[in-house]
Design a protein around this motif. Structure first.
Motif: not given
Length: 129
Positions: A84-108
């Motif tokens: 869903e983050a990838a869809h919001m940003l217009g990126l691929s899921k893998r690209q979102v995973q690469r910038i996850a820390r910049s997006l305040d992401g965390r592993l759950a």
């Protein structure tokens, strides 16, 4: 090319695979001590330091210079997955995973989750740049 382990006067410098291996061994040692009834408290600071260093060294090629947005954490119903983050940003899921820390992401449970507001703020910042 630098060696993965360098011995200095009273210090050891770990880089690359040696850093990741040392972090793994510290984690295994903590599990072992806990399993045998000892408290591993004295190893926690070392584990945290090595974990942060290993995470920072994991993707040295990726450079994301966008500042992390300062926002409050959303309630659990406002968490979104990488797709869903990838869809919001217009990126691929893998690209979102690469910038996850910049997006305040965390592993759950082995999956990246993001605050919807943090993703929206990141998107707004990227559009403004």
């Amino acid at each position: 090319m630098t060696r993965p382990v360098q011995h200095l006067a009273n210090a050891v410098v770990l880089t690359g695979p040696a850093l990741a291996d040392t972090y793994y061994l510290i984690c295994a040692g903590i599990r072992y001590t806990r399993r045998n009834g000892y408290t591993p408290d004295r190893f926690r600071a070392l584990q945290e330091t090595l974990g942060n260093a290993a995470a920072a060294a994991a993707h040295p090629r990726h450079r994301d210079d966008a500042p992390t947005p300062e926002i409050a954490h959303s309630p659990p119903d406002e968490l979104i997955g990488a797709q869903e983050a990838a869809h919001m940003l217009g990126l691929s899921k893998r690209q979102v995973q690469r910038i996850a820390r910049s997006l305040d992401g965390r592993l759950a449970a082995g999956r990246w989750v993001f605050d919807r507001a943090a993703v929206a703020a990141y998107h707004a910042h990227r559009k403004a740049s």
